[in-house]
Design a protein around this motif. Sequence first.
Motif, PDB file in Angstrom:
ATOM      1  N   PRO A 141      35.996  13.727 -19.842  1.00  0.00           N
ATOM      2  CA  PRO A 141      35.119  14.500 -18.958  1.00  0.00           C
ATOM      3  C   PRO A 141      34.416  15.613 -19.731  1.00  0.00           C
ATOM      4  CG  PRO A 141      37.404  15.111 -18.616  1.00  0.00           C
ATOM      5  CD  PRO A 141      37.420  13.943 -19.557  1.00  0.00           C
ATOM      6  N   LEU A 142      33.302  16.065 -19.161  1.00  0.00           N
ATOM      7  CA  LEU A 142      32.490  17.096 -19.817  1.00  0.00           C
ATOM      8  C   LEU A 142      32.684  18.477 -19.206  1.00  0.00           C
ATOM      9  CD1 LEU A 142      29.165  15.096 -20.262  1.00  0.00           C
ATOM     10  CD2 LEU A 142      30.985  15.468 -21.943  1.00  0.00           C
ATOM     11  N   THR A 143      33.643  18.613 -18.304  1.00  0.00           N
ATOM     12  CA  THR A 143      33.870  19.910 -17.662  1.00  0.00           C
ATOM     13  C   THR A 143      34.224  20.983 -18.677  1.00  0.00           C
ATOM     14  OG1 THR A 143      34.661  18.758 -15.678  1.00  0.00           O
ATOM     15  CG2 THR A 143      35.170  21.094 -15.871  1.00  0.00           C
ATOM     16  N   ALA A 144      35.080  20.640 -19.638  1.00  0.00           N
ATOM     17  CA  ALA A 144      35.480  21.624 -20.645  1.00  0.00           C
ATOM     18  C   ALA A 144      34.288  22.036 -21.510  1.00  0.00           C
ATOM     19  CB  ALA A 144      36.594  21.042 -21.521  1.00  0.00           C
ATOM     20  N   VAL A 145      33.387  21.089 -21.780  1.00  0.00           N
ATOM     21  CA  VAL A 145      32.203  21.411 -22.579  1.00  0.00           C
ATOM     22  C   VAL A 145      31.312  22.392 -21.830  1.00  0.00           C
ATOM     23  CG1 VAL A 145      30.144  20.452 -23.684  1.00  0.00           C
ATOM     24  CG2 VAL A 145      32.292  19.183 -23.739  1.00  0.00           C
ATOM     25  N   ARG A 146      31.096  22.118 -20.548  1.00  0.00           N
ATOM     26  CA  ARG A 146      30.250  23.006 -19.753  1.00  0.00           C
ATOM     27  C   ARG A 146      30.865  24.405 -19.646  1.00  0.00           C
ATOM     28  NH1 ARG A 146      26.338  22.142 -15.497  1.00  0.00           N
ATOM     29  NH2 ARG A 146      26.679  19.889 -15.654  1.00  0.00           N
ATOM     30  N   GLU A 147      32.166  24.465 -19.403  1.00  0.00           N
ATOM     31  CA  GLU A 147      32.818  25.765 -19.278  1.00  0.00           C
ATOM     32  C   GLU A 147      32.766  26.551 -20.588  1.00  0.00           C
ATOM     33  OE1 GLU A 147      36.711  24.837 -17.975  1.00  0.00           O
ATOM     34  OE2 GLU A 147      36.128  24.483 -15.872  1.00  0.00           O
ATOM     35  N   ARG A 148      32.933  25.856 -21.707  1.00  0.00           N
ATOM     36  CA  ARG A 148      32.875  26.550 -23.000  1.00  0.00           C
ATOM     37  C   ARG A 148      31.486  27.110 -23.255  1.00  0.00           C
ATOM     38  NH1 ARG A 148      31.627  24.785 -28.140  1.00  0.00           N
ATOM     39  NH2 ARG A 148      31.486  22.627 -27.422  1.00  0.00           N
ATOM     40  N   LEU A 149      30.453  26.350 -22.925  1.00  0.00           N
ATOM     41  CA  LEU A 149      29.088  26.830 -23.124  1.00  0.00           C
ATOM     42  C   LEU A 149      28.754  27.971 -22.162  1.00  0.00           C
ATOM     43  CD1 LEU A 149      27.161  23.461 -23.634  1.00  0.00           C
ATOM     44  CD2 LEU A 149      27.869  25.095 -25.374  1.00  0.00           C
ATOM     45  N   GLU A 150      29.228  27.870 -20.918  1.00  0.00           N
ATOM     46  CA  GLU A 150      28.948  28.934 -19.960  1.00  0.00           C
ATOM     47  C   GLU A 150      29.666  30.229 -20.325  1.00  0.00           C
ATOM     48  OE1 GLU A 150      29.969  27.361 -16.165  1.00  0.00           O
ATOM     49  OE2 GLU A 150      28.096  26.227 -15.925  1.00  0.00           O
ATOM     50  N   ASP A 151      30.821  30.106 -20.977  1.00  0.00           N
ATOM     51  CA  ASP A 151      31.545  31.311 -21.400  1.00  0.00           C
ATOM     52  C   ASP A 151      30.873  32.000 -22.577  1.00  0.00           C
ATOM     53  OD1 ASP A 151      33.412  30.951 -19.433  1.00  0.00           O
ATOM     54  OD2 ASP A 151      34.850  29.894 -20.721  1.00  0.00           O
ATOM     55  N   LYS A 152      30.027  31.263 -23.299  1.00  0.00           N
ATOM     56  CA  LYS A 152      29.326  31.829 -24.452  1.00  0.00           C
ATOM     57  C   LYS A 152      27.833  31.632 -24.273  1.00  0.00           C
ATOM     58  CE  LYS A 152      33.181  31.005 -27.618  1.00  0.00           C
ATOM     59  NZ  LYS A 152      33.605  30.341 -28.888  1.00  0.00           N
ATOM     60  N   PRO A 153      27.155  32.579 -23.630  1.00  0.00           N
ATOM     61  CA  PRO A 153      25.713  32.432 -23.384  1.00  0.00           C
ATOM     62  C   PRO A 153      24.892  32.204 -24.639  1.00  0.00           C
ATOM     63  CG  PRO A 153      26.622  34.243 -22.085  1.00  0.00           C
ATOM     64  CD  PRO A 153      27.703  33.801 -23.024  1.00  0.00           C
ATOM     65  N   THR A 154      25.370  32.683 -25.782  1.00  0.00           N
ATOM     66  CA  THR A 154      24.617  32.456 -27.020  1.00  0.00           C
ATOM     67  C   THR A 154      24.547  30.967 -27.355  1.00  0.00           C
ATOM     68  OG1 THR A 154      26.668  32.839 -28.275  1.00  0.00           O
ATOM     69  CG2 THR A 154      25.178  34.703 -27.977  1.00  0.00           C
ATOM     70  N   LEU A 155      25.603  30.223 -27.006  1.00  0.00           N
ATOM     71  CA  LEU A 155      25.581  28.777 -27.221  1.00  0.00           C
ATOM     72  C   LEU A 155      24.688  28.093 -26.200  1.00  0.00           C
ATOM     73  CD1 LEU A 155      29.358  28.074 -27.970  1.00  0.00           C
ATOM     74  CD2 LEU A 155      27.498  28.407 -29.601  1.00  0.00           C
ATOM     75  N   MET A 156      24.789  28.516 -24.933  1.00  0.00           N
ATOM     76  CA  MET A 156      23.981  27.912 -23.888  1.00  0.00           C
ATOM     77  C   MET A 156      22.494  28.231 -24.077  1.00  0.00           C
ATOM     78  SD  MET A 156      24.369  25.900 -21.243  1.00  0.00           S
ATOM     79  CE  MET A 156      25.942  26.090 -20.390  1.00  0.00           C
ATOM     80  N   SER A 157      22.193  29.365 -24.696  1.00  0.00           N
ATOM     81  CA  SER A 157      20.795  29.746 -24.890  1.00  0.00           C
ATOM     82  C   SER A 157      20.087  28.881 -25.921  1.00  0.00           C
ATOM     83  CB  SER A 157      20.710  31.221 -25.307  1.00  0.00           C
ATOM     84  OG  SER A 157      21.361  31.434 -26.543  1.00  0.00           O
ATOM     85  N   ARG A 158      20.813  28.022 -26.602  1.00  0.00           N
ATOM     86  CA  ARG A 158      20.169  27.097 -27.528  1.00  0.00           C
ATOM     87  C   ARG A 158      19.343  26.039 -26.817  1.00  0.00           C
ATOM     88  NH1 ARG A 158      25.551  26.071 -31.279  1.00  0.00           N
ATOM     89  NH2 ARG A 158      25.536  28.093 -32.373  1.00  0.00           N
ATOM     90  N   GLY A 159      19.526  25.932 -25.508  1.00  0.00           N
ATOM     91  CA  GLY A 159      18.710  25.017 -24.728  1.00  0.00           C
ATOM     92  C   GLY A 159      19.285  23.621 -24.641  1.00  0.00           C
TER      93      GLY A 159
END
Length: 343
Positions: A141-159
């Motif tokens: 599942p990708l839930t852990a991936v989404r949660e990790r990215l949401e916890d680190k906005p700098t990673l999520m801001s990569r688009g």
Amino acid sequence: MREVRVPPVDSVVEFGAYVHGEKVAAPAIVEALDLVREHNKSAEGANAFVWVGLHEPEAPEVEWLAEVFELHPLSVEDAVKAHQRPKIERYGDSLFMVLKTIAYLDPVRASGNNEIIATGEIMVFLGADFVVTVRHGEHCPLTAVRERLEDKPTLMSRGPAGVLHAIADHVVDQYLQVSDLMQLELEEVEATVFADVSSRDINRIYQLKREMLEMKRAVTPLQAPLSALPQRRVVPSEMREYFRDVGDHLSRVCEQVDSSNELCSSILQAALARSNALANEDMRKISSWVAILAVPTMIAGIYGMNFDFMPETKQVWGYPAVLAVMITACVLLHRGFRRNGWL
């Protein structure tokens, strides 16, 4: 424009709109996409995007998303049918990527369905302002991936490219874990090959061989498209090094899978040879005992024919002499077979 179908409900795991790496509230998928596109129009160099995750959707649900995000019909068809070969295709300004997922089954579950690893698929639709993931199978599942990215906005801001990298990295990490566990299985089997081999042991080795081939079919085809991914126009220059790192990890997995597959073939051949050697040893033991018992059987058969004129039948010492001859012959044969390693 054709009539818009009913939006997906049951298959949606989660969706969200992300602006500068932060998740913003949106009541539905269409509203989230409108919000993101309005923000990107008004802000210079903005990287807001929508991420929609689905699990085993039906055809109408994927077709609805195709209308919303303007996905290519061929990629939509692949996402619905599943069982696709790992690949990366470009359709206009969007990218379609298929990843095979692999999960190691615990011994309890593996003994029930004769499987050691389970496979699935993750399809990723990547655009300038959206990521749509379609997952088939119960594993990875990708839930852990989404949660990790949401916890680190700098990673999520990569688009969207950052999300694609996180998914690919997660899948390849699963490859590494399963490959290491399969290697431990092979080492355990290899250690028991030269013990007493039974048909059950051969079955286990053959099953490992089949699972290694299944893993090879899932991992190897991804190597070429993943290596070419950093050169894609949809991947920003600052993300290319990250994708090359994932490609290096995948190359390591492919090498380990190839070596494990060869080792498994060697173990299977050695186990079959060992099994044949043990069978021949058993046949020699049986043949030796048959030869030993043949001597008293022959003598007893001769003296059991009840002829009137037979040597030593009227002598007092005849019976013990015959027994002595039987015992002596059996002892000599037994010693001879022991000396030659048959007993």
